[in-house]
Write an enzyme that holds these catalytic residues in place. Sequence first.
Site, short mmCIF file in Angstrom:
data_model
loop_
_atom_site.label_atom_id
_atom_site.label_comp_id
_atom_site.label_asym_id
_atom_site.label_seq_id
_atom_site.Cartn_x
_atom_site.Cartn_y
_atom_site.Cartn_z
N GLN A 89 -44.27 37.13 -38.09
CA GLN A 89 -45.39 37.92 -38.62
C GLN A 89 -45.75 39.10 -37.70
OE1 GLN A 89 -48.46 34.95 -38.76
NE2 GLN A 89 -48.73 34.89 -36.55
N ASP A 129 -30.96 -1.41 -31.45
CA ASP A 129 -30.41 -2.75 -31.62
C ASP A 129 -31.34 -3.52 -32.54
OD1 ASP A 129 -32.45 -2.94 -29.72
OD2 ASP A 129 -31.44 -4.48 -28.55
N GLU A 152 -38.96 -17.87 -33.34
CA GLU A 152 -39.92 -16.87 -33.78
C GLU A 152 -40.43 -17.38 -35.11
OE1 GLU A 152 -37.93 -13.07 -33.86
OE2 GLU A 152 -37.97 -12.90 -31.68
N TYR A 168 -52.12 25.75 -11.09
CA TYR A 168 -50.81 26.27 -10.69
C TYR A 168 -50.93 27.75 -10.38
CZ TYR A 168 -50.29 27.94 -15.55
OH TYR A 168 -50.46 28.58 -16.76
N TRP A 196 -42.30 24.00 -24.43
CA TRP A 196 -42.66 24.93 -23.36
C TRP A 196 -41.50 25.89 -23.11
CZ3 TRP A 196 -45.88 22.92 -18.66
CH2 TRP A 196 -46.99 22.19 -19.12
N HIS A 247 -55.86 27.42 -22.95
CA HIS A 247 -55.64 27.08 -21.55
C HIS A 247 -55.86 28.35 -20.75
CE1 HIS A 247 -53.21 26.61 -17.97
NE2 HIS A 247 -52.20 27.29 -18.48
N SER A 250 -45.41 35.42 -25.84
CA SER A 250 -45.65 36.84 -25.58
C SER A 250 -46.51 37.08 -24.36
CB SER A 250 -46.29 37.50 -26.81
OG SER A 250 -45.42 37.41 -27.91
N HIS A 251 -47.09 36.02 -23.80
CA HIS A 251 -47.88 36.22 -22.58
C HIS A 251 -47.67 35.12 -21.55
CE1 HIS A 251 -50.43 32.93 -23.73
NE2 HIS A 251 -50.57 33.45 -24.92
C1 LIG Z 1 -51.75 30.64 -20.83
C2 LIG Z 1 -50.45 29.93 -21.06
C3 LIG Z 1 -49.66 29.64 -19.98
C4 LIG Z 1 -48.46 28.99 -20.17
N1 LIG Z 1 -47.67 28.77 -19.09
C5 LIG Z 1 -46.47 28.22 -19.25
C6 LIG Z 1 -45.61 28.08 -18.15
O1 LIG Z 1 -45.96 28.46 -17.04
N2 LIG Z 1 -44.42 27.46 -18.34
C7 LIG Z 1 -44.05 27.03 -19.55
O2 LIG Z 1 -42.97 26.48 -19.66
N3 LIG Z 1 -44.83 27.18 -20.63
C8 LIG Z 1 -46.03 27.78 -20.53
N4 LIG Z 1 -46.84 27.93 -21.60
C9 LIG Z 1 -46.42 27.38 -22.89
C10 LIG Z 1 -45.44 28.30 -23.58
O3 LIG Z 1 -45.89 29.58 -23.53
C11 LIG Z 1 -45.22 27.90 -25.03
O4 LIG Z 1 -45.06 26.53 -25.13
C12 LIG Z 1 -44.01 28.61 -25.62
O5 LIG Z 1 -44.08 29.99 -25.38
C13 LIG Z 1 -43.90 28.35 -27.10
O6 LIG Z 1 -42.84 29.10 -27.63
P1 LIG Z 1 -42.55 29.10 -29.19
O7 LIG Z 1 -41.40 29.99 -29.43
O8 LIG Z 1 -42.47 27.72 -29.68
O9 LIG Z 1 -43.89 29.65 -29.86
P2 LIG Z 1 -44.48 31.12 -29.92
O10 LIG Z 1 -44.10 31.95 -28.78
O11 LIG Z 1 -45.94 30.95 -30.18
O12 LIG Z 1 -43.77 31.75 -31.17
C14 LIG Z 1 -44.10 31.37 -32.49
C15 LIG Z 1 -43.95 32.58 -33.36
O13 LIG Z 1 -44.12 32.18 -34.72
C16 LIG Z 1 -44.68 33.28 -35.39
N5 LIG Z 1 -45.32 32.81 -36.62
C17 LIG Z 1 -46.30 31.89 -36.73
N6 LIG Z 1 -46.65 31.74 -38.02
C18 LIG Z 1 -45.86 32.56 -38.74
C19 LIG Z 1 -45.75 32.85 -40.10
N7 LIG Z 1 -46.53 32.27 -41.03
N8 LIG Z 1 -44.83 33.76 -40.49
C20 LIG Z 1 -44.02 34.36 -39.58
N9 LIG Z 1 -44.11 34.14 -38.27
C21 LIG Z 1 -45.01 33.24 -37.86
C22 LIG Z 1 -45.70 33.81 -34.39
O14 LIG Z 1 -46.03 35.16 -34.66
C23 LIG Z 1 -44.99 33.63 -33.08
O15 LIG Z 1 -44.38 34.80 -32.64
C24 LIG Z 1 -48.05 28.58 -21.46
C25 LIG Z 1 -48.86 28.87 -22.53
C26 LIG Z 1 -50.06 29.54 -22.36
C27 LIG Z 1 -50.89 29.83 -23.54
#
Ligand SMILES: Cc1cc2nc3c(=O)[nH]c(=O)nc-3n(C[C@H](O)[C@H](O)[C@H](O)COP(=O)(O)OP(=O)(O)OC[C@H]3O[C@@H](n4cnc5c(N)ncnc54)[C@H](O)[C@@H]3O)c2cc1C
Length: 807
Positions: free
Chosen positions: A36, A538, A635, A259, A355, A225, A47-48
Amino acid sequence: MAKPPRVVIIGAGVVGSALADELTERGWTDITVVDQGRLFTPGGSSSHAPGLVFQTNPSKTMTELATYTVEKLSGLTLDGRWCFRQVGGLEVATTEARLHDLKRRHGLAASWGVEAALLDPDQCAVVHPLLDPARILGGFHVPTDGLAKAVRAVEAQARRAIERGARFLGGHTVTGIGQSAGRVTGVETDQGFVPADIVVCAAGFWGPRIGRMAGLTVPLLPLAHQYATTGPVPALAGVNDPVLEATRPILRHQDRDLYFREHGDRLGIGSYGHRPMPVRDFLSPAEAPVMPSVLPFTADDFAPAWQDSVALLPDLAGAGVEEGMNGVFSFTTDGFPLLGEHRELAGFWVAEAVWVTHSAGVARAVARWLVDGDPGIDLHECDLHRFETVQLAPRYIEERAKQNFIEVYDVVHPLQPMERPRPLRTSPFHPRQRELGAVFLEGAGWERPHWYASNAPAVTPPRDEWSARYWSPIVAGEAAATRERVAMYDMTPLKRFEVSGPGALGFLQRLTTNNLDKPVGSVTYTLMLDFAGGIRSDLTVARLGDQTFQVGANGPLDEDWMRRHLPDSVQLRDITGGTCCIGLWGPRAREVLQPLTDADFSNAGLKYFRARRAYVGEVPVTAMRLSYVGELGWELYTSADLGLKLWDMLWEAGREHGIVAAGRSAFNSLRLEKGYRAWGTDMTTENDPYEAGLAFAVRMDKGDFIGRSALEARPAGPDRRLTCLTLDDPAAVVMGKEPVYAGGAPAGYVTSASYGYTIGRTVAYAWLPASLSVPGTAVAVEYFGVRLPATVRAEPLFDPKMERIRS
Ligand SMILES: Cc1cc2nc3c(=O)[nH]c(=O)nc-3n(C[C@H](O)[C@H](O)[C@H](O)COP(=O)(O)OP(=O)(O)OC[C@H]3O[C@@H](n4cnc5c(N)ncnc54)[C@H](O)[C@@H]3O)c2cc1C
């Protein structure tokens, strides 16, 4: 060769993009990734994400998923810029409890093959100079951990996929899942329909919403978070090249749920110490001020985290928090991802709650699963279908996912039960168990007595604090009562099915390894294999009628596998909740049972591994003569309404024979003395029956069954074996997952372990190379940093001639 299927992946985050890469690498090139948001920062968690990758995990599977992610991302760049920086990972301890636990983590790393070291405070300060050695007690260092640059990793993997033919479509919002006759046909988007044979939902925390479009519960909870960045830290001035961003290890201060990572001369701080903040409504990418996964920073929630950060890293004091966010990502009820195919909608897959740390590993496993039909790694902890129905209740998901957020950095004991919601599932015997002072732990929602306070304590060697948790010396008394007199065990929580119908025998024969074509009344121990010959489960199968079988299984994954292969001529019914079971075991079991029934329970009347229906008093039971504790007994199954009556009758009749109610802890000890394996702990799909010591349950001459051809192709002698060890020191104890050393080098790891009260020392099963799996071989098991001498033993350790059980 058939044309590869058309695949649509929903979500261009780090999971969707890695999956497109892995699939195209395997020759599936008709891949469309829709998102999207705007590529390649579409606004999800990836993305962050700050991208810290700590590999070591109590789960072997999760560690291996992370290890592959490190390996893969280390080899990737985007326009010459790094995707992974191997700066190392350091977990520090500021409490004695944590310092002690770091030794356990060091052991886990050795078990799963991750190089690591324990450091003293000065050594910690050398690898991470911001640390004041006076404020820490020590650290656990993994040189191969590091930082993933998630956004670059997304784009680098996407570009590779695109070069091989994949399409990435930003600005496409999925609004529905096309389906026809139980199969997916594609996805509806706001830009039109995209046809597909396979749809993979990699939509991150939007997963439940997409799942609902496909009629599937995706049990995760989006939670915010906090992540903040400091202003310039003088002590970091000039330390980091702006391009490389970081040089010091990523740092965990789990005693305070924190962290840290470097961003040039600033420090990023993540906190799990704040209240759980579930997120129910998400903005679209167009509406969101920053992006949908970034919510405004609630500074008050972060205040304690800041104080704790400065207390650990005094150089931060003047830097202050410059910016922060409440970032959203997925939490599940048990902390594991959700992977697999919808059972009712063929071709609809999920790869959720992953993650960055595990992203490439998950993508490779799912790609293999799709392309080869086998993920190539044991994924039972991550399987979408691992949950009981009650665990899919929205309230359960919310409660458990929040608790998982709270506990994410806690020291969690392997036996630690969930606290809420409890009690959830209880057997009919529950009131009596409470009267007897049962100490309940929890499994799959069931209240399970581990021992009963009413049983007199026995004398046992003293234990260390960790192994004494969720344990009592009473267990020794319950084990002894079972070996010497008679005990009642509540076996109700064990999953069981009734399989019936004209095709029932053929169905079970095809699904399992042993021969079930035996007379009515026979009971058979058998294995379910996957197509690669790995052990999926099993089972104990009782033939109760010509076309009726009772199947004792391990859990919901068994039902899932069976339903996927169920022909129309067979009915499968989960009878667990409507029935109950007492294991009545011990040398005096017959004296307790026989006077209560007209049926013949003599040795000749009901032989070992035979079943019959009978009345015990007024209660109709199905009795199966088998015993995982290795003693004479049965049993006894009946319907749930009659459970209490059955319990009371046996209890009354047993009093003159010194009957006790005994718990799981004694059960586990007794089963290990007999060498009975527990699926999921001792063996998984990564093991075949031969190396697991279960060849006796395989009948290659019975006709075809799933996994048979793979077994035929296996080399004659396995090169590793599930091996029985005992610790040499009769007072020493280990718990499971510890590394085993031979000649000073890691050689394998412990699966299950328990003190063997009958044999007077700890029994541990371990995976070891076949060359070491020779009785008499000396090895060592490392427990919290101490190498305990152990010896390989011939098994079973107790009653190898089966005289007691067949008496
Ligand atoms: C603050 C923060 C810190 C973090 N730190 C860490 C870290 O240090 N180490 C680590 O391993 N993990 C970390 N994580 C976790 C990690 O960021 C996520 O678990 C991981 O990025 C998830 O990836 P993903 O591809 O599953 O989901 P996402 O990156 O969320 O991607 C899902 C995508 O689906 C799309 N989407 C959703 N709905 C629709 C729809 N209806 N139609 C089309 N597209 C859609 C979205 O636009 C999105 O781009 C952190 C998360 C946060 C929030």
